[in-house]
Each structure stands twice: as structure tokens, then as C-alpha cells.
Scaffold this motif. Structure first.
Motif, short mmCIF file in Angstrom:
data_model
loop_
_atom_site.label_atom_id
_atom_site.label_comp_id
_atom_site.label_asym_id
_atom_site.label_seq_id
_atom_site.Cartn_x
_atom_site.Cartn_y
_atom_site.Cartn_z
N LEU A 4 0.83 -1.21 0.00
CA LEU A 4 0.00 0.00 0.00
C LEU A 4 0.87 1.26 0.00
O LEU A 4 0.36 2.37 0.12
CB LEU A 4 -0.92 0.00 1.24
N TRP A 5 2.18 1.08 -0.12
CA TRP A 5 3.11 2.23 -0.12
C TRP A 5 2.76 3.18 -1.26
O TRP A 5 2.56 2.75 -2.39
CB TRP A 5 4.55 1.74 -0.27
N ASP A 6 2.69 4.48 -0.95
CA ASP A 6 2.38 5.49 -1.94
C ASP A 6 3.37 6.63 -1.73
O ASP A 6 3.41 7.23 -0.65
CB ASP A 6 0.92 5.96 -1.70
N ASP A 7 4.18 6.93 -2.78
CA ASP A 7 5.23 7.95 -2.63
C ASP A 7 4.68 9.30 -2.18
O ASP A 7 5.29 9.97 -1.35
CB ASP A 7 5.99 8.13 -3.95
N ASN A 8 3.53 9.68 -2.73
CA ASN A 8 2.96 10.99 -2.36
C ASN A 8 2.52 11.02 -0.91
O ASN A 8 2.74 12.00 -0.20
CB ASN A 8 1.77 11.33 -3.25
N GLU A 9 1.92 9.90 -0.48
CA GLU A 9 1.47 9.81 0.91
C GLU A 9 2.70 9.82 1.83
O GLU A 9 2.72 10.51 2.85
CB GLU A 9 0.71 8.49 1.07
N ALA A 10 3.73 9.08 1.43
CA ALA A 10 4.94 8.96 2.26
C ALA A 10 5.61 10.31 2.48
O ALA A 10 6.21 10.56 3.54
CB ALA A 10 5.91 7.97 1.61
N LYS A 11 5.50 11.20 1.48
CA LYS A 11 6.15 12.53 1.58
C LYS A 11 5.61 13.35 2.75
O LYS A 11 6.27 14.28 3.22
CB LYS A 11 5.93 13.32 0.29
N GLN A 12 4.40 13.02 3.18
CA GLN A 12 3.81 13.78 4.30
C GLN A 12 4.44 13.41 5.65
O GLN A 12 4.15 14.03 6.66
CB GLN A 12 2.31 13.53 4.38
N TYR A 13 5.27 12.38 5.65
CA TYR A 13 5.87 11.92 6.91
C TYR A 13 7.36 12.25 6.93
O TYR A 13 8.08 11.90 6.00
CB TYR A 13 5.66 10.41 7.07
N GLN A 14 7.80 12.96 7.99
CA GLN A 14 9.18 13.43 8.04
C GLN A 14 10.07 12.49 8.84
O GLN A 14 9.68 12.02 9.91
CB GLN A 14 9.24 14.82 8.71
N GLY A 15 11.28 12.28 8.31
CA GLY A 15 12.32 11.58 9.07
C GLY A 15 12.02 10.10 9.27
O GLY A 15 10.99 9.58 8.83
N ASP A 16 12.96 9.44 9.94
CA ASP A 16 12.82 7.99 10.15
C ASP A 16 11.59 7.65 10.99
O ASP A 16 10.86 6.71 10.70
CB ASP A 16 14.07 7.44 10.86
N LEU A 17 11.37 8.44 12.05
CA LEU A 17 10.23 8.14 12.92
C LEU A 17 8.92 8.38 12.16
O LEU A 17 7.96 7.61 12.30
CB LEU A 17 10.30 8.96 14.22
N GLY A 18 8.91 9.44 11.33
CA GLY A 18 7.72 9.72 10.53
C GLY A 18 7.40 8.55 9.61
O GLY A 18 6.26 8.10 9.51
N LEU A 19 8.43 8.04 8.92
CA LEU A 19 8.19 6.91 8.00
C LEU A 19 7.82 5.64 8.78
O LEU A 19 7.09 4.79 8.28
CB LEU A 19 9.41 6.67 7.12
N ARG A 20 8.33 5.55 10.01
CA ARG A 20 7.94 4.42 10.86
C ARG A 20 6.45 4.48 11.17
O ARG A 20 5.76 3.47 11.16
CB ARG A 20 8.78 4.45 12.15
#
Ligand SMILES: [Zn+2]
Length: 392
Positions: A4-20
Motif C-alpha cells: 500500500l506504499w504510496d510515494d505521495n502519501e509517504a512525503k507527508q511523513y518526516q524523518g525515520d520516525l515519521g516513516l515508521r
């Protein structure tokens, strides 16, 4: 199962903890991976402390958080070096472990880290993902489950026999990981429990989980055990008085008022009318932590008094083997399988009854598929009891 990974959605999350946070939510969105608080994830980060020193930290899911809705405060940070040293101890009691976790956090007000924190710490990858994927527990809970799992994964995962979560499991995983790891290792299968994936970036760790679970789903399809024949018609009407009587009897047994949820679709009606219902439903949950919600066994039919007697005798037998003295929990069933009423669940609230219904809805598929692959074979009553009566 798709990523379900979406590059645009992922951009809204900052840093390692954000991506976690992001990929944890992606896991949480798929109910065939985790359900209602199941599973856990972590990320290892380096941060400056208040006096300017660099410190390595494990940010791991805290208690009370659900992967589907988790946010940064749901990841208490614990000093990583200390966790790794703890894993080298010969033994550590549950209260000692919780004390070490809580006294080595960087934020005194953060939630208590997952009981699987030490396990996450010992895996030498930045991101670690853990789920109780339906497809994996379907296969591990069949005869020769380990052989099947080895056939599916070869040397790409580390294999761990069933052992209860907590310090002993973390220690065993650390030892086995070192023994079994190789250049192809991308995950770890915990028999009768679930699966881990790991990598040094969030997307890869998450997508390795999807890859590994797809391999298990493909195996089930190859065994012609994926598509299920739920051909008993759904039951639109239900006997309201019978349901009300059941509710009364369960409330009496529990000593508190319960809400019932009744599922009467083709799946529930087919499952509840199986001729082998007694054998397949009276073994145990798909993964041990479901026992906290569902109790070990459903009630078949409506004889609540008989269920209470059987539960008391299960407690008596199993508590005699327990390390510490145990106090019996309430004896009311949480899942009821009835030929006419369908799959009924009992909770102290609508929310709780629905959570139990979600878990058992998945359990019916898991059991039905395992039955098509040699037979459903759940953990022993003792293992399930240890989880049900675990102080943590
Ligand atoms: Zn787990």
C-alpha cells in the motif's frame, strides 16, 4: 496482498520516525496482517540528549497503541545499548524487564514499550516490522508446519520454535538469528505466533513483509486451500428471544452486563454447521495474543453453565502447572458458535463485541484453510493458558 506504499502519501511523513509511523499504519490497514492492537514495529535512531551527547535509541510501539492509528507519541524511545546488553543476560523476570524498559526511556511520561522491545533491539536493522499474518499462522498451525514454512522460505528467514513473548523469546531470537542468518535473510518466522521482516529503510522493511506474506498466501493457493466454500445460506432472521436468553446467561456467568454481536452471513452459518465443528473449534486461537479477547475456546451451542464448568476445570488443571499462583478470570464465553444464531460474540461494550467478532471472523478462515492443508492444529492448552494468565 499488495503493497500500500504510496510515494505521495509517504512525503507527508518526516524523518525515520515519521516513516515508521507511515508504514506501521500501512500494516495496520490490512486486517489479514494485524488486528486490533496486534503486531508491533520499531525504528532505531540516533539523537542528541540534553547534555549534547549522541545516543542510539530504539523507538518501539508502546502499549495501548494500535498500528492502524499509531502516531509518534506511540513510539517510546529506549536506550538501545542497554537493551542489547539485557538480551545477553541468562534470565530476566517480567517485572525486572518492565522496570528496565521504563527506567531506560528518554521520556518519563511515554507509554511502556512493547514486551517485544528487546527482540526488536537485537535485530541489526534500522526498521523491524512484526505481524501475526493470517497466512503465516494458517500454515504454522498445521501438522509438519515447520517443514511447510521451510519449503516456502528456504534460507530467506530465520526459524523460531514457539515460545511465549517476553525475555526468553527475545534471547532465543538473538541466538538463533546469529546462528541462522545469511545474505538472503529478510525475515524471521515465529512458529504458531507470526512473522518479522526487517531492513535499513522503512519501505523495504514493509515491502519485505508483504513479499513474505504473499509467499505464504501463494503456498496456500498451490495447496488448493485458499478459496473457501461457504455455501450455507446467510440467515437474515434470528431468534430474538434465544439471543436475549443467551445474553442473560453470559451476563450471569461473567458477573457484568454484556453486549452480543451476531454474524449470520454464509461464512458464519457454514462454519457453525460444520460436522467437525467440535474438533476444529475446540483447540485454541490462531495466535496466542487473541486469547486475551476471545478466551481459549468458543462455546458451541447455548449451554453457558457447561462452558463455565469446563473453563473452571481448564483453569484448575493449567494453573497447577503455572510458575506463580494465579487467580481465575471471569468464566463467561466470548465467542459462541450456534447452528441457528451463527457466530455470536460477547463484550462489555459494542466496541469490544465487534473487536472479538473481527478476530473470530479471521479465525474461521484460518481454521478452514488449515483444515484443507492437513488439519488445524493449535498450540497446547498450557501455552495458551500461560498467555491468558500472563501478568504483562
Ligand atoms: Zn507478536
Amino acid at each position: 496482498m499488495k503493497s500500500l506504499w504510496d510515494d505521495n502519501e509517504a512525503k507527508q511523513y518526516q524523518g525515520d520516525l515519521g516513516l515508521r509511523v507511515y508504514t506501521s499504519r500501512l500494516l495496520g490497514r490490512d486486517t489479514s496482517l494485524v488486528l486490533h492492537g496486534g503486531g508491533n514495529t520499531s525504528v532505531k535512531v540516533t539523537e542528541k540528549n540534553i547534555v549534547g551527547g549522541e545516543q542510539a535509541l530504539l523507538c518501539v510501539k508502546g502499549s495501548g497503541w494500535d498500528l492502524e492509528t499509531i502516531d509518534t507519541p506511540g513510539f517510546p524511545a529506549v536506550k538501545l545499548d542497554h537493551l542489547i546488553k539485557l538480551a545477553e543476560l541468562e534470565s530476566l523476570s517480567d517485572p525486572e524487564m518492565v522496570n528496565e524498559l521504563r527506567t531506560h526511556m528518554t521520556d518519563a511520561s511515554a507509554p511502556t514499550p512493547s514486551v517485544e522491545a528487546i527482540l526488536h533491539a537485537t535485530l541489526p536493522y534500522k526498521f523491524v516490522d512484526h505481524t501475526h499474518a493470517d497466512a503465516v499462522v494458517t500454515i504454522t498451525n498445521t501438522p509438519k508446519g515447520l517443514d511447510k514454512i521451510k519449503q516456502i522460505y528456504g534460507d530467506s528467514v530465520v526459524y523460531i520454535p514457539y515460545i511465549m513473548p517476553g525475555f526468553d523469546l527475545a534471547r532465543l531470537c538473538a541466538i538463533e538469528f546469529e546462528k541462522q542468518r545469511n545474505d538472503n535473510t529478510i525475515g524471521m518466522v515465529l512458529m504458531n505466533h507470526g512473522i518479522f521482516s526487517f531492513a535499513d529503510n522503512a519501505k523495504e522493511s514493509y515491502e519485505r513483509m508483504i513479499t513474505l506474506v504473499n509467499m505464504a498466501e501463494d503456498y496456500i493457493k498451490q495447496q488448493s486451500a485458499w478459496a473457501l466454500n461457504y455455501d450455507t445460506p446467510a440467515q437474515d432472521d434470528c431468534d430474538a428471544v434465544a439471543l436475549a436468553e443467551l445474553r442473560l446467561n453470559i451476563s450471569r456467568a461473567g458477573g457484568f452486563p454484556v453486549v452480543l454481536s451476531s454474524q449470520r452471513d454464509g461464512k458464519a452459518m457454514t462454519f457453525c454447521n460444520r460436522s467437525d465443528l467440535n474438533k476444529i473449534s475446540q483447540q485454541g486461537p490462531a495466535t496466542p495474543d487473541h486469547v486475551i479477547r476471545t478466551k481459549r475456546l468458543p462455546l458451541i451451542g447455548r449451554d453457558v453453565d457447561a462452558y463455565v464448568d469446563a473453563y473452571k476445570s481448564y483453569f484448575k488443571t493449567q494453573s497447577a502447572n503455572a510458575r506463580d499462583p494465579k487467580t481465575i478470570l471471569d468464566t463467561a464465553p466470548r465467542v459462541i458458535l450456534d447452528k441457528e444464531l451463527g457466530m455470536v460474540t460477547a463484550g462489555k461494550s459494542v466496541k469490544e463485541a465487534n473487536i472479538i467478532a473481527d478476530i473470530y471472523d479471521h479465525t474461521m478462515d484460518i481454521i478452514a484453510r488449515a483444515e484443507l492443508m492437513g488439519g488445524w492444529h493449535a498450540l497446547s492448552a498450557q501455552d495458551v493458558f500461560d498467555m491468558e494468565y500472563w501478568d504483562l
